[in-house]
Design a protein around this motif. Structure first.
Motif, short mmCIF file in Angstrom:
data_model
loop_
_atom_site.label_atom_id
_atom_site.label_comp_id
_atom_site.label_asym_id
_atom_site.label_seq_id
_atom_site.Cartn_x
_atom_site.Cartn_y
_atom_site.Cartn_z
N LEU A 156 -1.72 2.71 6.81
CA LEU A 156 -2.19 3.07 5.53
C LEU A 156 -1.23 3.47 4.67
O LEU A 156 -0.48 3.14 3.51
CB LEU A 156 -3.60 3.78 5.23
N ALA A 157 -0.44 4.52 5.16
CA ALA A 157 0.63 5.18 4.52
C ALA A 157 2.02 4.41 4.29
O ALA A 157 2.39 4.23 3.35
CB ALA A 157 1.12 6.43 5.51
N MET A 158 2.29 3.56 5.44
CA MET A 158 2.87 2.51 5.20
C MET A 158 3.01 1.31 4.22
O MET A 158 3.71 0.94 3.10
CB MET A 158 3.56 1.68 6.63
N MET A 159 1.68 1.06 3.99
CA MET A 159 1.31 -0.10 3.19
C MET A 159 1.24 0.44 1.72
O MET A 159 1.19 -0.28 0.70
CB MET A 159 -0.09 -0.69 3.58
N LEU A 160 0.93 1.88 1.45
CA LEU A 160 0.83 2.13 0.17
C LEU A 160 2.36 2.74 -0.19
O LEU A 160 2.79 2.66 -1.52
CB LEU A 160 0.09 3.69 0.23
N CYS A 161 3.21 2.93 0.75
CA CYS A 161 4.62 3.89 0.22
C CYS A 161 5.41 2.52 -0.07
O CYS A 161 6.03 2.72 -1.06
CB CYS A 161 5.31 4.59 1.61
N ILE A 162 5.54 1.56 0.77
CA ILE A 162 6.50 0.37 0.61
C ILE A 162 6.49 -0.16 -0.65
O ILE A 162 7.45 -0.28 -1.40
CB ILE A 162 6.47 -0.35 2.05
#
Length: 69
Positions: A19-25
């Motif tokens: 989730l963090a990766m999908m929000l940050c990128i």
């Protein structure tokens, strides 16, 4: 702790990282504009997050085994 609760916790931990990766990128270009930095500096923050997240798992796992049981 039951087996299903353990499986649910593992899935939640995996989901948090994704989730963090999908929000940050996708928001990285906006961060670069907001903070007036280049894309390389913004990508460095994500790299630092991934390294810290992995390092804490390596540190927290044995510690929880030693103290949590």
């Amino acid at each position: 702790m039951s087996t299903s609760a353990r499986v649910a916790m593992i899935v939640a931990q995996l989901g948090y990282g994704l989730l963090a990766m999908m929000l940050c990128i996708p928001s990285m270009p906006d961060w670069a504009a907001l903070f007036g930095q280049g894309q390389a500096q913004v990508q460095l923050t994500f790299s630092a997050y991934v390294v810290a997240y992995g390092g804490m798992q390596l540190a927290y796992g044995p510690l929880s085994d030693r103290l949590g049981r």
